[in-house]
Write a protein that holds these residues in place. Sequence first.
Motif, short mmCIF file in Angstrom:
data_model
loop_
_atom_site.label_atom_id
_atom_site.label_comp_id
_atom_site.label_asym_id
_atom_site.label_seq_id
_atom_site.Cartn_x
_atom_site.Cartn_y
_atom_site.Cartn_z
N VAL A 62 0.85 -1.19 0.00
CA VAL A 62 0.00 0.00 0.00
C VAL A 62 0.89 1.24 0.00
O VAL A 62 1.72 1.42 0.92
CB VAL A 62 -0.92 0.04 1.23
N PRO A 63 0.78 2.12 -1.00
CA PRO A 63 1.59 3.34 -1.03
C PRO A 63 1.07 4.37 -0.02
O PRO A 63 -0.11 4.39 0.33
CB PRO A 63 1.43 3.85 -2.46
N SER A 64 1.97 5.22 0.44
CA SER A 64 1.61 6.32 1.34
C SER A 64 2.56 7.48 1.11
O SER A 64 3.55 7.34 0.37
CB SER A 64 1.68 5.87 2.81
N ALA A 65 2.28 8.60 1.73
CA ALA A 65 3.15 9.77 1.60
C ALA A 65 4.52 9.52 2.22
O ALA A 65 5.49 10.21 1.92
CB ALA A 65 2.49 10.98 2.26
N GLU A 66 4.62 8.53 3.07
CA GLU A 66 5.88 8.22 3.74
C GLU A 66 6.56 6.99 3.15
O GLU A 66 7.50 6.45 3.73
CB GLU A 66 5.62 8.00 5.24
N GLY A 67 6.06 6.53 2.01
CA GLY A 67 6.64 5.35 1.38
C GLY A 67 5.67 4.18 1.45
O GLY A 67 4.60 4.25 2.06
N GLU A 68 6.04 3.07 0.80
CA GLU A 68 5.17 1.91 0.76
C GLU A 68 5.22 1.14 2.08
O GLU A 68 6.26 1.05 2.74
CB GLU A 68 5.59 0.98 -0.37
N ILE A 69 4.05 0.59 2.45
CA ILE A 69 4.01 -0.32 3.59
C ILE A 69 3.50 -1.67 3.11
O ILE A 69 2.84 -1.75 2.07
CB ILE A 69 3.11 0.21 4.73
N ASP A 70 3.86 -2.71 3.81
CA ASP A 70 3.38 -4.03 3.41
C ASP A 70 2.50 -4.60 4.52
O ASP A 70 2.81 -4.48 5.69
CB ASP A 70 4.54 -4.96 3.11
#
Length: 481
Positions: A62-70
């Motif tokens: 999942v992309p976010s403003a702080e980078g991708e998370i899994d």
Amino acid sequence: MAERRWESRAYQTVESLTFDGRLHVRFVDGDEATLDVERLVARPPKGLDWSAARPRGQEVIVPSAEGEIDVPWTSLRGQSDPAFAEFLIGEADDEARRIGERLRALRVRRGMTAKQVAAAAGISPMSMSRIELGRHDVVFRTLRRILAAMDYTLHDLAEEGGSGVQPEIVIAAMRKAGVPARLVRRISEALRDDGDALAAAARRIFGVDPASASPGVQPQLVLEGRFKAAVNQRPELATYTMWAHWLALLVDHACPRPAADIPENPVAIRTEILKLHGSMGFSQLLDWCWDHQVAVLPLADPGEFHGACWSIDGRAVVVLKQVTPSDARWAFDLGHELAHVSRHLDSTSGVVVEVTEVGRFSEDDDEQEANDFAGELLLGEPDSLARELADRTEHQLQRLKAEVQKLAAERDLATGSLANYMAYRLGAEGEDWWATAAVLQDSDGTAAKIARQALLERLDRNRMTTEDAALLDAALDWRDS
């Protein structure tokens, strides 16, 4: 062992997904799940965009403003598969138990008490106790503080194997502290002579720490309540009472039940039992106790004391230690302790320990009251029965045995119970009729087995550690008694 569903690659792998406010996931094995995304990420970063989420093997990216998370497959399946969720809970409980056992072993190695470690770590003694018992999830920061308080690291926590405490040292320390030799042997055998486990048991049950500078210091019994003698002046009695109290606490925890009020009128209990069963004996009284939230713990050790009862947050635990294989004796002892539970235990007096044999004449008013309670419970009107027997025998003791048998048959009473009560009454008058009474009592030895089985059927072993369960099983082992 057959592979569980969640151990297969197809179960773990995400095939496709869509998002419309909720996340719809399809797995390779064909399972589909609709998930609340708020429950998938504990601390979501800024700008988390679920509409752009994509599968990648065993996780969702999942992309976010702080980078991708899994988001791992375990989170996806944990929310959608109840069986797997239950498995995860069990694994977490097992891990908490393993961490607690390891922390306890490390503490014993340092010779520190749980209270000392808790104070140094800045947590409450109650929290420390629950962590060691595996009943409290410990966060990483708290775990680091506990280890630091004992001058250990995470590496020490992860070490396999024990601390190397010699079982002989622990056994010697317990014997020096006054723990009865028979009990020391029973505990040692139950824990398979594991030095670490023995040291932990000695500390939490008797307050004996083999790693301390003075392992032989006599423990002081820290219990509120009523004692029939100066218990702490007799080390074997004091330490055995500690053992019985610890077991009572364990049984109370492993047999969850509400607090209950026990009638102070023995006739009311008798009437209820007769209405339900049609007869009165040990088995019927035992069933009534458990049905009314009174736990009954039969210990297989002669000597030290003859019985006890504890009130634990309003819940009663009765300890029976009758080695005579007589249903009537067991019934009388249980009735006697039930009198203490209903009349003598309260918030300021939470324990009664029987130092003298139950049922014998005593100058203690409460003991006499408990004996009378047991007599009324088992026989209804024991005073009138005693008077009738006196008239029938014309006060000739040699005729009493035959008349007891006749009267018991006429009134549909247990012969053993009537004989037992008459021996008690005659004892108060200076006559010893116990030997004759014993002849009239059923001695098939089933009472102990019945009491043990009733307890085992109600135990929740998931609420005990492996070591605690082994110790309780040893305490209930009547094979050599």
